[in-house]
Design a protein around this motif. Structure first.
Motif, PDB file in Angstrom:
ATOM      1  N   LYS A  90       0.845  -1.191   0.000  1.00  0.00           N
ATOM      2  CA  LYS A  90       0.000   0.000   0.000  1.00  0.00           C
ATOM      3  C   LYS A  90       0.882   1.242   0.000  1.00  0.00           C
ATOM      4  O   LYS A  90       1.970   1.259   0.564  1.00  0.00           O
ATOM      5  CB  LYS A  90      -0.924   0.009   1.218  1.00  0.00           C
ATOM      6  N   GLN A  91       0.391   2.290  -0.606  1.00  0.00           N
ATOM      7  CA  GLN A  91       1.197   3.496  -0.753  1.00  0.00           C
ATOM      8  C   GLN A  91       1.389   4.245   0.564  1.00  0.00           C
ATOM      9  O   GLN A  91       2.409   4.877   0.787  1.00  0.00           O
ATOM     10  CB  GLN A  91       0.548   4.432  -1.786  1.00  0.00           C
ATOM     11  N   GLU A  92       0.394   4.171   1.463  1.00  0.00           N
ATOM     12  CA  GLU A  92       0.553   4.878   2.731  1.00  0.00           C
ATOM     13  C   GLU A  92       1.539   4.148   3.635  1.00  0.00           C
ATOM     14  O   GLU A  92       1.797   2.955   3.478  1.00  0.00           O
ATOM     15  CB  GLU A  92      -0.785   5.033   3.454  1.00  0.00           C
ATOM     16  N   LYS A  93       2.093   4.849   4.593  1.00  0.00           N
ATOM     17  CA  LYS A  93       3.110   4.296   5.479  1.00  0.00           C
ATOM     18  C   LYS A  93       2.523   3.188   6.354  1.00  0.00           C
ATOM     19  O   LYS A  93       1.456   3.342   6.940  1.00  0.00           O
ATOM     20  CB  LYS A  93       3.671   5.416   6.368  1.00  0.00           C
ATOM     21  N   MET A  94       3.225   2.082   6.456  1.00  0.00           N
ATOM     22  CA  MET A  94       2.785   0.984   7.306  1.00  0.00           C
ATOM     23  C   MET A  94       2.934   1.371   8.775  1.00  0.00           C
ATOM     24  O   MET A  94       3.883   2.051   9.156  1.00  0.00           O
ATOM     25  CB  MET A  94       3.613  -0.270   7.014  1.00  0.00           C
ATOM     26  N   THR A  95       2.011   0.936   9.603  1.00  0.00           N
ATOM     27  CA  THR A  95       2.056   1.210  11.033  1.00  0.00           C
ATOM     28  C   THR A  95       1.913  -0.090  11.812  1.00  0.00           C
ATOM     29  O   THR A  95       1.445  -1.106  11.288  1.00  0.00           O
ATOM     30  CB  THR A  95       0.926   2.157  11.457  1.00  0.00           C
TER      31      THR A  95
ATOM     32  N   SER B 216      11.316  -1.389   9.458  1.00  0.00           N
ATOM     33  CA  SER B 216      11.891  -0.048   9.269  1.00  0.00           C
ATOM     34  C   SER B 216      13.400  -0.109   9.032  1.00  0.00           C
ATOM     35  O   SER B 216      13.939   0.701   8.269  1.00  0.00           O
ATOM     36  CB  SER B 216      11.594   0.829  10.487  1.00  0.00           C
TER      37      SER B 216
ATOM     38  N   GLU C 203      13.817  -2.540   5.126  1.00  0.00           N
ATOM     39  CA  GLU C 203      12.688  -2.576   4.194  1.00  0.00           C
ATOM     40  C   GLU C 203      13.059  -3.298   2.906  1.00  0.00           C
ATOM     41  O   GLU C 203      12.223  -3.987   2.306  1.00  0.00           O
ATOM     42  CB  GLU C 203      12.227  -1.150   3.879  1.00  0.00           C
TER      43      GLU C 203
ATOM     44  N   SER D 207      11.022  -6.100   0.619  1.00  0.00           N
ATOM     45  CA  SER D 207      10.702  -5.837  -0.792  1.00  0.00           C
ATOM     46  C   SER D 207      11.219  -6.958  -1.682  1.00  0.00           C
ATOM     47  O   SER D 207      10.519  -7.445  -2.575  1.00  0.00           O
ATOM     48  CB  SER D 207      11.321  -4.510  -1.238  1.00  0.00           C
TER      49      SER D 207
END
Length: 312
Positions: free
Chosen positions: A43-48, A83, A86, A90
């Motif tokens: 997803k384009q938004e930052k992972m939390t 973090s 990454e 990927s």
């Protein structure tokens, strides 16, 4: 991650979700957890940590339950690992997840063959997932969970990834059988270097019955072992009843020998025991149960074999 990876994998995961049946308690091999993670990661938004817990850990298969206590621990811990590395995640999504998905039918055939060889009648689920970048997998009597981001560090393409999956699955599934068949109450056996070497070496032996392409680590151990067998046996036999594993297993040796040469010694003892047994099926069962490592060593005649080798 790149837009190319995100676009390609998003389409692949959507396609697979439409055409693959959902994982059930009866399935032997599941990539569902890995696919759940990839969907969040891409997803384009930052992972939390919250998203990771809600959409990955809390909705996972039994493989997540198996892997979490000692490997993942918490969503926050896993998020910290992501973090810091990454690129590892990927790479695993781009190269190793497609290989793992394609491996499903072969893996199920692999599991069938290993059950038949070892004459065990219980199912062994295999879960492909992502962890906290600290373990390639764990095996216990509940099944086998494979941490894809760690395994994928040793592969540069899908073919290499699939070969790694073959070796790792064959080896680790034997540990599942060992845990299940040894689960009946017995007097606590003393752990020793010999016992642990046979535990790991037998798993490598079973793998070698089915697979010809060996991994890099196995090739290094085999090359060194064949060249230095007499010295290795002299050193190993002097320490084999110690509870300490020394430089033989799970650590970087202080000498120039490759890691985990205890695996190789255990494999040689197991092979000689099997080959010198008239009842091969019984020999495999005894190696699997491993109730008496000293008896296995004696009947293997491995020590006599090594002593007969010419000095180098």
């Amino acid at each position: 991650m790149t837009n190319r990876i995100a676009k390609t994998l998003s389409l692949a995961i959507i396609f697979l979700s439409l055409y693959q049946s959902p994982f059930s308690a009866q399935a032997q091999y599941s990539t569902q957890d890995a696919e759940n993670f990839a969907a969040i990661f891409l997803k384009q938004e930052k992972m939390t940590s919250i998203a990771l817990d809600k959409n990955y850990l809390s909705v996972g298969t039994e493989g997540i339950d198996l892997f979490t206590p000692l490997r993942i621990k918490t969503a926050d811990n896993m998020m910290r690992a992501i973090s810091k590395a990454e690129a590892d995640y990927s790479k695993a999504i781009e190269i190793c997840l497609p290989a793992a998905q394609e491996f499903q039918s072969e893996a199920e055939e692999l599991l069938r063959k290993s059950r038949e060889l070892l004459n065990v009648d219980f199912e062994t689920p295999v879960y492909i997932l992502f962890g906290a970048n600290n373990s390639g997998g764990t095996a216990n009597r509940k099944g086998l969970a494979i941490g894809l981001e760690v395994l994928c560090k040793f592969a540069e393409n899908e073919a290499e990834a699939k070969n790694l999956l073959r070796w790792y699955t064959y080896h680790e599934v034997v540990h599942v059988y060992q845990a299940m068949i040894r689960s009946k109450p017995k007097p606590r056996a003393k752990n020793s270097l010999l016992r642990q070497a046979l535990h790991e070496g037998f798993a490598d032996l079973v793998s070698s019955f089915f697979l010809t392409d060996t991994g890099k680590a196995e090739m290094e151990r085999s090359s060194y072992g064949k060249t230095n067998e007499k010295k290795l046996w002299k050193d190993f036999s002097a320490a084999m009843h110690d509870e300490s594993l020394g430089d033989w297993m799970y650590t970087k040796p202080s000498s120039d020998q490759p890691r985990d040469m205890g695996y190789w010694i255990g494999k040689q003892i197991s092979r000689h025991y099997y080959e010198n047994s008239l009842d091969k099926a019984r020999a495999l069962k005894e190696l699997l149960i491993l109730s008496n490592p000293d008896r296995i060593l004696k009947k293997s005649k491995y020590a006599s074999f090594v002593h007969s080798l010419p000095s180098r």
